[in-house]
Design a protein around this motif. Structure first.
Motif, PDB file in Angstrom:
ATOM      1  N   GLU A 183       0.844  -1.197   0.000  1.00  0.00           N
ATOM      2  CA  GLU A 183       0.000   0.000   0.000  1.00  0.00           C
ATOM      3  C   GLU A 183       0.888   1.261   0.000  1.00  0.00           C
ATOM      4  O   GLU A 183       0.617   2.218  -0.735  1.00  0.00           O
ATOM      5  CB  GLU A 183      -0.810  -0.025   1.304  1.00  0.00           C
ATOM      6  CG  GLU A 183      -2.247   0.417   1.198  1.00  0.00           C
ATOM      7  CD  GLU A 183      -2.949   0.113   2.519  1.00  0.00           C
ATOM      8  OE1 GLU A 183      -3.827  -0.757   2.506  1.00  0.00           O
ATOM      9  OE2 GLU A 183      -2.610   0.709   3.563  1.00  0.00           O
ATOM     10  N   ARG A 186       2.494   1.617  -3.456  1.00  0.00           N
ATOM     11  CA  ARG A 186       1.508   2.096  -4.439  1.00  0.00           C
ATOM     12  C   ARG A 186       1.222   3.575  -4.213  1.00  0.00           C
ATOM     13  O   ARG A 186       1.110   4.358  -5.160  1.00  0.00           O
ATOM     14  CB  ARG A 186       0.204   1.289  -4.314  1.00  0.00           C
ATOM     15  CG  ARG A 186       0.293  -0.114  -4.918  1.00  0.00           C
ATOM     16  CD  ARG A 186      -1.106  -0.701  -5.140  1.00  0.00           C
ATOM     17  NE  ARG A 186      -1.842  -0.842  -3.897  1.00  0.00           N
ATOM     18  CZ  ARG A 186      -1.841  -1.945  -3.127  1.00  0.00           C
ATOM     19  NH1 ARG A 186      -1.134  -2.992  -3.495  1.00  0.00           N
ATOM     20  NH2 ARG A 186      -2.551  -1.990  -2.017  1.00  0.00           N
ATOM     21  N   GLY A 187       1.122   3.954  -2.943  1.00  0.00           N
ATOM     22  CA  GLY A 187       0.862   5.364  -2.605  1.00  0.00           C
ATOM     23  C   GLY A 187       1.985   6.269  -3.097  1.00  0.00           C
ATOM     24  O   GLY A 187       1.737   7.337  -3.648  1.00  0.00           O
ATOM     25  N   GLY A 190       1.698   7.025  -6.544  1.00  0.00           N
ATOM     26  CA  GLY A 190       0.504   7.802  -6.888  1.00  0.00           C
ATOM     27  C   GLY A 190      -0.642   6.947  -7.381  1.00  0.00           C
ATOM     28  O   GLY A 190      -1.581   7.451  -8.008  1.00  0.00           O
ATOM     29  N   GLU A 191      -0.607   5.627  -7.103  1.00  0.00           N
ATOM     30  CA  GLU A 191      -1.705   4.752  -7.546  1.00  0.00           C
ATOM     31  C   GLU A 191      -2.847   4.797  -6.547  1.00  0.00           C
ATOM     32  O   GLU A 191      -2.635   4.880  -5.350  1.00  0.00           O
ATOM     33  CB  GLU A 191      -1.196   3.309  -7.684  1.00  0.00           C
ATOM     34  CG  GLU A 191      -0.203   3.141  -8.806  1.00  0.00           C
ATOM     35  CD  GLU A 191       0.461   1.766  -8.783  1.00  0.00           C
ATOM     36  OE1 GLU A 191      -0.127   0.825  -8.196  1.00  0.00           O
ATOM     37  OE2 GLU A 191       1.573   1.652  -9.325  1.00  0.00           O
ATOM     38  N   LYS A 192      -4.056   4.662  -7.073  1.00  0.00           N
ATOM     39  CA  LYS A 192      -5.244   4.696  -6.215  1.00  0.00           C
ATOM     40  C   LYS A 192      -5.519   3.345  -5.592  1.00  0.00           C
ATOM     41  O   LYS A 192      -5.281   2.312  -6.222  1.00  0.00           O
ATOM     42  CB  LYS A 192      -6.463   5.126  -7.046  1.00  0.00           C
ATOM     43  CG  LYS A 192      -6.814   6.584  -6.830  1.00  0.00           C
ATOM     44  CD  LYS A 192      -8.179   6.911  -7.379  1.00  0.00           C
ATOM     45  CE  LYS A 192      -8.939   7.616  -6.354  1.00  0.00           C
ATOM     46  NZ  LYS A 192      -9.900   8.101  -5.923  1.00  0.00           N
ATOM     47  N   GLU A 193      -6.064   3.323  -4.386  1.00  0.00           N
ATOM     48  CA  GLU A 193      -6.423   2.066  -3.722  1.00  0.00           C
ATOM     49  C   GLU A 193      -7.851   1.674  -4.066  1.00  0.00           C
ATOM     50  O   GLU A 193      -8.747   2.533  -4.125  1.00  0.00           O
ATOM     51  CB  GLU A 193      -6.331   2.230  -2.199  1.00  0.00           C
ATOM     52  CG  GLU A 193      -4.929   2.386  -1.678  1.00  0.00           C
ATOM     53  CD  GLU A 193      -4.066   1.151  -1.911  1.00  0.00           C
ATOM     54  OE1 GLU A 193      -4.489   0.046  -1.557  1.00  0.00           O
ATOM     55  OE2 GLU A 193      -2.960   1.304  -2.467  1.00  0.00           O
ATOM     56  N   THR A 196      -9.864   1.915   0.415  1.00  0.00           N
ATOM     57  CA  THR A 196      -8.937   2.726   1.216  1.00  0.00           C
ATOM     58  C   THR A 196      -9.035   2.318   2.684  1.00  0.00           C
ATOM     59  O   THR A 196      -9.659   2.959   3.496  1.00  0.00           O
ATOM     60  CB  THR A 196      -9.214   4.232   1.057  1.00  0.00           C
ATOM     61  OG1 THR A 196     -10.577   4.463   1.359  1.00  0.00           O
ATOM     62  CG2 THR A 196      -8.873   4.713  -0.325  1.00  0.00           C
ATOM     63  N   LYS A 395     -12.429  13.997  -3.165  1.00  0.00           N
ATOM     64  CA  LYS A 395     -11.216  14.027  -4.002  1.00  0.00           C
ATOM     65  C   LYS A 395      -9.957  13.741  -3.193  1.00  0.00           C
ATOM     66  O   LYS A 395      -9.039  13.101  -3.674  1.00  0.00           O
ATOM     67  CB  LYS A 395     -11.071  15.404  -4.656  1.00  0.00           C
ATOM     68  CG  LYS A 395     -12.200  15.729  -5.622  1.00  0.00           C
ATOM     69  CD  LYS A 395     -12.011  17.119  -6.192  1.00  0.00           C
ATOM     70  CE  LYS A 395     -13.213  17.504  -7.043  1.00  0.00           C
ATOM     71  NZ  LYS A 395     -13.326  18.956  -7.174  1.00  0.00           N
ATOM     72  N   THR A 396      -9.894  14.246  -1.995  1.00  0.00           N
ATOM     73  CA  THR A 396      -8.631  14.154  -1.237  1.00  0.00           C
ATOM     74  C   THR A 396      -8.728  13.267   0.005  1.00  0.00           C
ATOM     75  O   THR A 396      -7.728  13.092   0.713  1.00  0.00           O
ATOM     76  CB  THR A 396      -8.218  15.556  -0.741  1.00  0.00           C
ATOM     77  OG1 THR A 396      -9.279  16.041   0.100  1.00  0.00           O
ATOM     78  CG2 THR A 396      -8.000  16.520  -1.884  1.00  0.00           C
ATOM     79  N   GLY A 397      -9.908  12.764   0.293  1.00  0.00           N
ATOM     80  CA  GLY A 397     -10.088  11.971   1.522  1.00  0.00           C
ATOM     81  C   GLY A 397     -10.461  12.851   2.700  1.00  0.00           C
ATOM     82  O   GLY A 397     -10.808  12.369   3.781  1.00  0.00           O
TER      83      GLY A 397
END
Ligand SMILES: NC(=O)C[C@H](N)C(=O)O
Length: 464
Positions: A183, A186-187, A190-193, A196, A395-397
């Motif tokens: 995780e 990936r973060g 810049g990959e999306k989970e 989350t 968009k940003t959490g």
């Protein structure tokens, strides 16, 4: 110690976030379900055997800290630097006024948070020790428990205390898990989970048999947080809170007194206006107006009674006969909450204390808020947290999260009643929760109004 008259209640959470049916495989759901159910049951068992709320809540969170499904202890997320910095907190309160100060474990300090913690196997146990060790006894006499009166302490200093207090340490490898490392990578790319889950903080709120309430919360924070970042989990009022307050009110009718049952703000069982605190304030204002007349300042002479919280009014003068004197009721409410989600938003909105304040300062009024309503106002869809994200919502959490809590209430007559001093009348706790995102892992146990035990494990609003 008050008598064991409350039915224990508890709720756990295992994090909230962008969890969706389409991306949550049955096997992962089953794993979370099994873990939460087993921790729920063992914690409930402890409470039934007479454990304090604090010990029970710390027990539940310790189990989750060892379970790598959850983002705390073993299985914590990584910072951008690939390190693990954990945070945890505990807080206590009680339905009984004397209990919290004098006898409830942790009653002196009430709340404690630890942050930037490394290598301590159970940060929640460190938070518990930080709460219990104060350096003084209840009368302010210094003792040698090795503690202090600080409410928040940070690593590496707090790790020194952990050593002194004999807590267990583990090497870095113990905390490292493949899933969280992937995780993290990936973060960084810049990959999306798909799910989350990095928001998987854990928390537990318990009500014990003595009317004691405790909250315990633990986290690794947010995936790829900046090293040194402090979140809501160890911060009083942001990610955890517990408090109790009296909402005294007088009940006066021509015929004597009226009794308002404990209703946890359930509108369908709202008492009639003549029995509400607003009516009591009106009654007192009328009394003051008739006694002091023109001597009152004009704002009091002419004004309608305030709808907000007022201090306990002085009982009426002796010119009133015993039959006509109102009963003075104290309804003492205790609440405890744990949050999970985007901690920076919880900090910016002082999320859980905001919910507590809504409840506290809406009572006594003609429509006091229930904890469920306050939690929804902060963490429910469209609530304070979501609004705080502004155009960045989704968009940003930012703003995403949920809150769990328990509300307990005891009602006592403290004057002018044949049952004065008879003790609390209501002995149940009410479990509440809400969230504004895809899901929140949670499990809870409480008694319904008919005394039936309810045991639930859920992630979405509806069953999986
Ligand atoms: N997982 C979480 O709930 C994250 C935590 N609230 C934090 O921001 O540190």
């Amino acid at each position: 110690m008050p008598s064991p008259t409350f039915k224990p209640a508890l709720i756990l959470h295992g994090g909230a976030g962008g969890i969706h049916r389409s991306t949550l495989p049955p096997s992962l759901y089953a794993a979370y379900h099994a873990s939460l159910l087993s921790y729920l049951r063992s914690t409930d068992e402890l409470l039934k055997q007479g454990a304090t709320a604090l010990d029970a809540a710390v027990h539940a969170v310790s189990l989750m800290e060892d379970d790598e499904l959850f983002n705390c202890g073993r299985g914590s997320v990584f910072t951008t630097a690939g390190t693990i910095e954990m945070e945890a907190s505990v807080m206590v309160t009680s339905v009984h006024p004397e209990h919290i100060q004098e006898e409830q474990p942790g009653g002196i300090k009430r709340g404690a948070g630890v942050m930037g913690v490394k290598n301590v196997r159970h940060p929640i146990q460190l938070a518990r020790e930080s709460l219990l060790r104060t350096g003084y006894d209840v009368d302010g006499i210094p003792n040698s428990d090795g503690g202090n009166m600080h409410s928040q302490t940070v690593g590496p200093f707090v790790e020194e205390l952990a050593r002194d207090w004999g807590l267990e340490f583990m090497p870095d490898e113990w905390f490292w898990t493949q899933r969280r490392w992937d995780e993290h990578l990936r973060g960084l790319r810049g990959e999306k989970e798909a799910i989350t889950m990095s928001q998987g903080t854990v928390g537990c709120v318990c009500l014990d048999q003595w009317g004691g309430l405790a909250v315990a919360t633990s986290t690794g924070g947010l995936t790829n947080k900046t090293p040194g970042r402090i979140g809501d989990t160890p911060t009083l009022g942001a990610g955890f809170w517990a408090e109790a307050f009296d909402s005294d009110y007088q009940v006066a009718t021509e015929a004597g007194m009226a009794y308002r049952p404990c209703d946890f703000g359930n509108r369908s069982r709202e008492a009639s206006p003549t029995t509400t605190a607003a009516a009591a304030s009106r009654w007192y204002l009328a009394e003051a107006q008739s006694l002091f007349g023109d001597c009152l300042p004009s704002f009091l002479r002419d004004a309608p009674p305030p709808a907000y919280y007022t201090a306990r009014p002085v009982p009426p003068s002796s010119s009133y006969s015993a039959e006509k004197q109102p009963a003075v009721r104290t309804r003492r409410k205790a609440i405890a909450m744990s949050g999970t989600g985007n901690g920076d938003s919880f900090l910016r909105t002082a999320a859980v204390r905001s919910a507590a304040a809504m409840l506290r300062f809406s009572a006594p009024s003609s429509s006091p808020m229930s904890l469920a309503e306050a939690v929804t106002a902060v963490a429910g869809p469209g609530g304070e947290l979501q609004r705080s994200a502004g155009r960045r919502w989704g968009k940003t959490g930012e703003g995403m999260g949920g809150i769990i809590g328990i509300e307990a209430e005891a009602e006592q007559d403290i004057a002018h009643s044949s049952t004065a001093g008879a003790g609390p009348r209501c002995r149940r706790g009410k479990v509440v929760f809400d969230f504004n995102c895809g899901g929140m892992w949670r499990a809870w146990k409480e008694e319904d109004e008919n005394g039936e035990e309810i045991e639930r494990v859920m992630v979405f609003r509806d069953e999986y």
